[in-house]
Scaffold this motif. Structure first.
Motif, PDB file in Angstrom:
ATOM      1  N   ARG A  24      -2.472   2.393  34.007  1.00 58.29           N
ATOM      2  CA  ARG A  24      -2.565   1.158  34.776  1.00 58.29           C
ATOM      3  C   ARG A  24      -1.226   0.837  35.434  1.00 58.29           C
ATOM      4  NH1 ARG A  24      -5.938  -3.026  30.880  1.00 58.29           N
ATOM      5  NH2 ARG A  24      -7.863  -1.783  30.749  1.00 58.29           N
ATOM      6  N   ALA A  25      -1.325   0.435  36.663  1.00 53.60           N
ATOM      7  CA  ALA A  25      -0.109   0.029  37.380  1.00 53.60           C
ATOM      8  C   ALA A  25       0.349  -1.332  36.869  1.00 53.60           C
ATOM      9  CB  ALA A  25      -0.383  -0.042  38.883  1.00 53.60           C
ATOM     10  N   PRO A  26       1.645  -1.539  36.754  1.00 50.56           N
ATOM     11  CA  PRO A  26       2.121  -2.857  36.262  1.00 50.56           C
ATOM     12  C   PRO A  26       1.756  -3.967  37.232  1.00 50.56           C
ATOM     13  CG  PRO A  26       3.937  -1.550  37.122  1.00 50.56           C
ATOM     14  CD  PRO A  26       2.745  -0.636  37.091  1.00 50.56           C
ATOM     15  N   ARG A  27       1.277  -5.054  36.674  1.00 43.97           N
ATOM     16  CA  ARG A  27       0.898  -6.197  37.491  1.00 43.97           C
ATOM     17  C   ARG A  27       2.127  -7.050  37.788  1.00 43.97           C
ATOM     18  NH1 ARG A  27      -4.326  -9.107  35.135  1.00 43.97           N
ATOM     19  NH2 ARG A  27      -3.882 -10.289  37.043  1.00 43.97           N
ATOM     20  N   LEU A  28       2.171  -7.539  39.017  1.00 43.08           N
ATOM     21  CA  LEU A  28       3.321  -8.324  39.441  1.00 43.08           C
ATOM     22  C   LEU A  28       3.245  -9.771  38.977  1.00 43.08           C
ATOM     23  CD1 LEU A  28       3.725  -7.000  43.088  1.00 43.08           C
ATOM     24  CD2 LEU A  28       4.936  -6.270  41.036  1.00 43.08           C
TER      25      LEU A  28
END
Length: 201
Positions: A24-28
């Motif tokens: 999962r891509a890190p959420r901003l």
């Protein structure tokens, strides 16, 4: 074409194998999770106070006296004591190592204490600057108020001004009395006016 690609991918993947999940891509909109730290955590403020205490003790005469006594006792013992009781014979390598270790720890502790003192001085200087600015503003305000009061008092009859005016009037009346012989004051004129009216009648 699409069915052929699906069949090719099915043939390549082994039976019963599942596709690996994508990371999962890190959420901003969420903070980062804390990283693992291999070094132990400590309170910087407590460590700074401890360093200041040590640096303050290193800069006292008590530390110099105790260090001198220990070095003299060390040297005398390793020279005058029997051979089997000497733990650091000449040239006192272990003593040199201990002094080097003490100096290597004392220098960073003193620098840390100086940095903390510089931070406190900077904060005190900033507070003094703000206090000076407030004092200057108050002084300017009081100066303007005093100037306004002086301008207002310049138009008000003061005691000295009234006294000087009365003295001038008295001098003028005395001069008239000397010149004419008698001067009738307004009060006397008001008292004599009813009699004169009766005589006229």
């Amino acid at each position: 074409m699409a069915p052929e690609r699906d069949s090719a991918t099915r043939e390549r993947s082994p039976a019963g194998a599942t596709a690996a999940p994508r990371p999962r891509a890190p959420r901003l909109d969420q903070p980062r999770p804390p990283r693992r730290r291999f070094l132990p955590e400590w309170d910087p403020e407590a460590f700074g106070r401890l360093s200041e205490r040590i640096a303050r003790f290193l800069g006292t005469g008590r530390f110099i006296v105790w260090m001198t006594v220990v070095i003299i006792a060390w040297v005398v013992w390793n020279i005058a004591a029997p051979g089997h009781l000497r733990f650091d014979p000449y040239p006192f390598i272990f003593l040199t190592l201990m002094l080097s270790l003490q100096a290597s720890y004392a220098a960073p502790l003193i620098l840390l204490a100086q940095n903390r003192q510089d931070d406190r001085d900077r904060v005190n200087l900033e507070q003094d600057r703000k206090q000076n600015e407030r004092s200057i503003a108050d002084t300017e305000y009081l100066t303007r108020e005093v100037a306004a009061l002086r301008m207002g008092l310049g138009e008000v009859a003061t005691r000295d001004w009234i006294r000087s005016e009365l003295q001038d009037v008295v001098k003028e009346l005395e001069e008239r009395r000397r010149h004419d012989g008698h001067v009738v004051f307004p009060a006397e004129r008001a008292e004599r006016s009813p009699g004169r009216d009766a005589d006229d009648r």
